[in-house]
Design an enzyme around this catalytic site. Structure first.
Site, PDB file in Angstrom:
ATOM      1  N   HIS A 280      -2.121  -0.323  -1.208  1.00 26.30           N
ATOM      2  CA  HIS A 280      -1.123  -0.262  -2.282  1.00 26.30           C
ATOM      3  C   HIS A 280      -1.756   0.322  -3.562  1.00 26.30           C
ATOM      4  O   HIS A 280      -1.223   1.237  -4.182  1.00 26.30           O
ATOM      5  CB  HIS A 280      -0.594  -1.681  -2.496  1.00 26.30           C
ATOM      6  CG  HIS A 280       0.288  -1.878  -3.681  1.00 26.30           C
ATOM      7  ND1 HIS A 280       1.584  -2.313  -3.566  1.00 26.30           N
ATOM      8  CD2 HIS A 280       0.059  -1.736  -5.009  1.00 26.30           C
ATOM      9  CE1 HIS A 280       2.111  -2.417  -4.771  1.00 26.30           C
ATOM     10  NE2 HIS A 280       1.210  -2.081  -5.661  1.00 26.30           N
ATOM     11  N   GLU A 281      -2.931  -0.206  -3.915  1.00 28.13           N
ATOM     12  CA  GLU A 281      -3.617   0.268  -5.132  1.00 28.13           C
ATOM     13  C   GLU A 281      -4.067   1.718  -4.995  1.00 28.13           C
ATOM     14  O   GLU A 281      -4.003   2.484  -5.954  1.00 28.13           O
ATOM     15  CB  GLU A 281      -4.828  -0.616  -5.447  1.00 28.13           C
ATOM     16  CG  GLU A 281      -4.477  -1.965  -6.022  1.00 28.13           C
ATOM     17  CD  GLU A 281      -3.576  -1.881  -7.238  1.00 28.13           C
ATOM     18  OE1 GLU A 281      -3.834  -1.066  -8.136  1.00 28.13           O
ATOM     19  OE2 GLU A 281      -2.586  -2.635  -7.276  1.00 28.13           O
TER      20      GLU A 281
ATOM     21  N   ASP B  74       4.656  -3.738 -10.834  1.00 29.86           N
ATOM     22  CA  ASP B  74       4.889  -2.297 -10.974  1.00 29.86           C
ATOM     23  C   ASP B  74       6.249  -2.015 -11.595  1.00 29.86           C
ATOM     24  O   ASP B  74       6.401  -1.058 -12.354  1.00 29.86           O
ATOM     25  CB  ASP B  74       4.772  -1.621  -9.609  1.00 29.86           C
ATOM     26  CG  ASP B  74       3.354  -1.725  -9.078  1.00 29.86           C
ATOM     27  OD1 ASP B  74       2.420  -1.486  -9.861  1.00 29.86           O
ATOM     28  OD2 ASP B  74       3.179  -2.051  -7.897  1.00 29.86           O
TER      29      ASP B  74
HETATM   30 ZN   LIG Z   1       1.165  -1.837  -7.644  1.00 25.93          ZN
END
Ligand SMILES: [Zn+2]
Length: 239
Positions: free
Chosen positions: A68-69, A170
């Site tokens: 994800h990062e 996010d």
């Molecule tokens: Zn994120």
């Protein structure tokens, strides 16, 4: 960051784990070991198998967060930003940017690809578990099957959860990108962080009546909101 250890370097970016991770990882493994099916391995008879599966699930959860990062980082680099390091907490990561992307539309896209990657991983894993019949017993591979289900489920939750428009998720970055079109970047960060803190507080309150997990997550959100706000303030206000 002094409280982090570097474990790898990917796309030229140092990947670090926060020191709290060393406590949180076994804690999550323990949670998986005591939760009943379908969210844990309490039903597995063999103690060794139960704890191996639980630990592996916790480690792979961390790998999912890393992917994800990296999705964020990849897009940041593509848009001409630079990432000084990625620090991973089990439940989320922080990509530290040397410079923020000051184009709100690019920041919004960069924020969006993280949750998108979690949701894609989740859909692929859950699709796998629904296409095949699970083996009858845990020792026959049923445990691995259950692990894939749990990881798929958590990735979907992480993806959707990250889209909530509260900083430091996010969705909060997407919100800040919209606010930053109308006001100063620091002010936009403060507003988004405040919304994140209020959200964390309400969530913790709801957690008292609903689930211990909510309180735990609320705690991480609150810490994250404060951390991000402080980081931005330190960078832009020198006194
Ligand atoms: Zn994120």
């Amino acid at each position: 960051m002094n409280n982090s250890l570097q474990i790898a370097r990917i796309l030229g970016i140092p990947i670090k784990i926060h020191i709290s991770f060393l406590l949180v990882l076994p804690f999550f493994a323990w949670i998986f070991a005591i939760q009943p099916e379908p969210f844990g391995f309490a039903g597995v008879e063999s103690t060794i198998l139960k704890y191996s599966l639980s630990l592996l699930t916790a480690i792979l959860l961390f790998v999912s967060v890393l992917i994800h990062e990296l999705a964020h980082s990849y897009f940041s680099l593509r848009y001409g930003g630079s990432i000084s390091e990625i620090t991973l907490y089990l439940i989320g990561g922080v990509s530290s940017m040397k410079e923020e992307l000051h184009e709100p539309s690019k920041e919004a896209k960069m924020a969006f690809v993280g949750p998108l990657s979690s949701i894609i991983i989740g859909i692929v894993l859950l699709a796998f578990t629904s296409l095949f019949n699970p083996p009858a017993s845990f020792s026959d591979g049923g445990g691995l099957f259950l692990m894939i289900f749990i990881l798929g489920y958590i990735n979907i939750i992480l993806g959707l959860f990250n889209l909530i428009p509260a900083f430091p998720m996010d969705g909060g970055r997407i919100l800040r990108a919209f606010l930053a079109q109308r006001m100063d970047f620091v002010e936009a960060t403060e507003k988004a962080a405040t919304i994140g803190k209020i959200f964390a507080f309400l969530m913790g309150l709801a957690g008292l009546f609903m689930s211990f997990w909510l309180i735990l997550i609320a705690f991480f959100i609150y810490m994250g909101a404060s951390g991000e706000e402080q980081q931005v303030k330190n960078r832009y206000r020198r006194f």
